[in-house]
Design a protein around this motif. Structure first.
Motif, mmCIF file in Angstrom:
data_model
loop_
_atom_site.group_PDB
_atom_site.id
_atom_site.type_symbol
_atom_site.label_atom_id
_atom_site.label_comp_id
_atom_site.label_asym_id
_atom_site.label_seq_id
_atom_site.Cartn_x
_atom_site.Cartn_y
_atom_site.Cartn_z
ATOM 1 N N LEU A 200 -1.232 115.383 -33.115
ATOM 2 C CA LEU A 200 -2.573 115.949 -32.983
ATOM 3 C C LEU A 200 -2.622 117.035 -31.908
ATOM 4 O O LEU A 200 -3.302 118.057 -32.067
ATOM 5 C CB LEU A 200 -3.576 114.837 -32.659
ATOM 6 N N ASP B 252 -8.182 109.047 -31.530
ATOM 7 C CA ASP B 252 -8.443 109.593 -32.868
ATOM 8 C C ASP B 252 -7.406 109.101 -33.868
ATOM 9 O O ASP B 252 -6.210 109.079 -33.576
ATOM 10 C CB ASP B 252 -8.416 111.124 -32.840
ATOM 11 N N GLY C 225 -8.166 113.076 -37.603
ATOM 12 C CA GLY C 225 -8.092 114.179 -36.662
ATOM 13 C C GLY C 225 -7.567 115.447 -37.301
ATOM 14 O O GLY C 225 -8.080 116.549 -37.060
#
Length: 458
Positions: free
Chosen positions: A276, A437, A442
Motif C-alpha cells: 500500500l 487498511d 486500499g
C-alpha cells in the motif's frame, strides 16, 4: 360543452353500450401490462447474459490456467539449460510488461481484484477498469510474466477478466449494469480458478460486496455454478493443492493455531502495508517508483531474477508445485524458502506489473508453515503447513472466511476446519493491528476516479 369527435369515437369504441373499462382506465391497464412484460424480458436478458458470461469465463479461466502452467514449464526448462539467462531475461520482461500496461492498459496493472471492487462501488467506472481490451492485455502480460519467472498468480487477473466478460455480455444484450453483475463475475472467476465453488461465494460476500443482498446472492450462486460446471467438465474433479488427510488433536489445536495466526498475521500485515505504501507513493523510494514505473519494474525484475537463481528456481512463478509437495508431505523446503518467496512476491507486486498475489501468498504461507513445523516436530507437518498458509494469507488479504474455505476445498481437509478458523481469526486481528487498511480495499481506492486511472498512463 360539446364533446370532441375523438372522444365520442373512443366512447363508442370502448363502451359501445356495454359496461367495459373507460378509456383512461383501459390505457392504464395497457401500460401496466406492457411494464410487466418489459420486466419479464429484462429478467430473461439478465439471466441469459449472466449464464452465457459464466460459461465463457469458465472456458477462459481453464485456458488461462493451462497457458500459465505451460509458461512456467517452458521457463523452468529454459532456466535449467541457461542458469544465468534470467538475470537479463526477467528484468527485460518486467520492463516490457510495465511499459505495455502503462501505454495501452493502465487498468491492467496489479492484481485485478481492486479494479473489480472499485467498479462495484461505482459501476460507471466499469468501462475504464473492466473493458475487454484491458482483460486481453491482462491475460497476455500475466502469462508473459510467468514465462520470465515473475512471482505472480493468475487468480486475481482471472477475477478481473471474468468481471470484464460479464460486463461485455450485459452491454451486448443492453442489460443495465449493476454491482451484482461485477460481484457475480468476480466470484465465478475465483471458483473457476481454484475449482472451489464455495470459496467463490465466500469471496463475493467478504471482499467484493459491500452490501450483500438476496438477489445478488442468487446471481452469484448461479454464475458460480455455471462456471464450476464448465471447469468440472474440462478439467475434471481435481483438488487444487492435492489431498491433505492429516489432522491435529486437541493439544495441537491449542498450541499451533495461535503461533501460526500471530506470526502469519504480523508478516502478512507488513507485506500489505509495504504494498500500500508503494502504491500510494509514500516515501522516497515509492515516489521514485511511481515517477519512473518502467525503470522500477526493471529493477524489481533484477531482484526477482537474483532470488530465483540463488534459490535454485524455488521462487519462480506461482510456487504451486512446491506448495503441493509440502501439503501432501512428499518433500521438504529449505528454511529460507518462505522469506525468499516473500521477497520475490513483494518485488513483483511493488513493480506494478499485471499479476495476482493469491497463489504466491499461499506459497509464502506454505514456506512459513514448513518453518513452523520444525518447531512442532511431534505434530503432522502437512497440517502445520496448512495453518501457516491460512495464517499468512489472512494476514495479507484480511478475508478469513474466504481463506479457510479456499484451503479446505483446495486440499480436501475438512478435518482441519476448526484449527483453520482459529488461525484465521487470530491472524485477522493481528494483521489489522499491523496494517489498518485491508489490502484490496486500499488499492481499490486508487482506481475510484477516472483521472487517477488516466494519470497512470502518462
Amino acid at each position: 360543452m360539446d364533446r370532441s369527435p375523438l372522444r365520442k369515437r373512443l366512447e363508442i369504441l370502448f363502451n359501445g353500450g356495454m359496461p367495459t373499462l373507460k378509456p383512461r382506465k383501459y390505457l392504464e391497464a395497457l401500460k401496466r401490462s406492457a411494464s410487466a412484460l418489459d420486466l419479464q424480458v429484462n429478467l430473461a436478458k439478465r439471466r441469459l447474459a449472466t449464464f452465457s458470461g459464466a460459461i465463457l469465463l469458465g472456458l477462459v479461466a481453464i485456458g488461462f490456467a493451462w497457458a500459465g502452467d505451460r509458461a512456467q514449464h517452458v521457463f523452468r526448462s529454459f532456466q535449467l539449460r541457461f542458469e544465468y539467462a534470467p538475470l537479463i531475461l526477467t528484468p527485460l520482461g518486467f520492463a516490457f510488461a510495465a511499459a505495455v500496461a502503462r501505454r495501452w492498459a493502465p487498468a491492467a496493472k496489479g492484481s485485478g481484484i481492486p479494479q473489480v471492487m472499485a467498479a462495484g462501488r461505482r459501476p460507471e467506472l466499469a468501462g475504464a477498469l473492466l473493458s475487454l481490451p484491458t482483460a486481453l492485455i491482462k491475460l497476455v502480460l500475466t502469462t508473459l510474466l510467468l514465462l520470465v519467472g515473475a512471482s505472480v498468480g493468475r487468480e486475481g487477473p482471472t477475477v478481473q477478466v471474468s468481471a470484464a466478460i460479464m460486463v461485455a455480455f450485459h452491454r451486448f444484450l443492453r442489460v443495465p449494469l449493476t454491482s451484482g453483475v461485477l460481484i457475480a463475475g468476480g466470484a465465478a472467476g475465483v471458483a473457476a480458478a481454484f475449482n472451489t465453488p464455495l470459496a467463490g461465494v465466500a469471496f463475493a460476500i467478504e471482499e467484493l460486496a459491500a452490501a450483500f443482498e438476496q438477489r445478488v446472492a442468487v446471481l452469484v450462486m448461479g454464475a458460480v455454478v455455471v462456471a464450476g460446471l464448465v471447469s468440472l467438465a474440462l478439467a475434471g474433479d481435481y483438488v487444487y493443492f492435492g489431498a491433505m488427510r492429516q489432522t491435529l488433536g486437541l493439544s495441537g489445536m491449542l498450541l499451533v493455531p495461535p503461533v501460526a495466526g500471530i506470526a502469519g498475521g504480523a508478516v502478512g500485515g507488513l507485506f500489505s502495508r509495504t504494498i500500500l505504501a508503494f502504491a500510494r507513493g509514500n516515501g522516497r523510494f515509492a515516489t521514485a517508483a511511481r515517477s519512473h514505473p518502467v525503470r522500477a519494474a526493471f529493477l524489481s525484475g533484477i531482484v526477482v531474477a537474483s532470488l530465483g537463481v540463488a534459490s535454485g528456481g524455488l521462487t519462480w512463478g506461482t510456487g504451486y508445485e512446491t506448495t503441493r509437495l509440502l501439503i501432501e508431505g512428499y518433500g521438504e523446503a529449505p528454511i529460507w524458502f518462505g522469506p525468499a518467496k516473500l521477497a520475490a512476491t513483494a518485488a513483483t507486486a511493488i513493480s506494478g506489473v499485471p499479476g495476482g498475489i493469491f497463489a504466491p501468498s499461499l506459497s509464502v504461507g506454505a514456506g512459513f508453515g514448513e518453518l513452523l513445523s520444525r518447531c512442532f516436530p511431534s505434530y503432522p507437518a502437512g497440517a502445520i503447513v496448512l495453518l501457516g498458509m491460512v495464517g499468512y494469507f489472512v494476514g495479507v488479504v484480511r478475508a478469513p472466511l474466504t481463506a479457510v474455505i479456499i484451503l479446505m476445498e483446495a486440499t480436501a481437509s475438512r478435518g482441519m476446519i476448526v484449527p483453520l478458523f482459529l488461525t484465521a481469526i487470530i491472524a485477522d486481528a493481528v494483521s489489522k493491528f499491523v496494517c489498518h487498511d485491508k489490502l484490496y480495499h486500499g488499492l481499490a481506492g486508487l482506481f475510484d476516479e477516472k483521472p487517477a486511472i488516466a494519470g497512470q498512463s502518462k
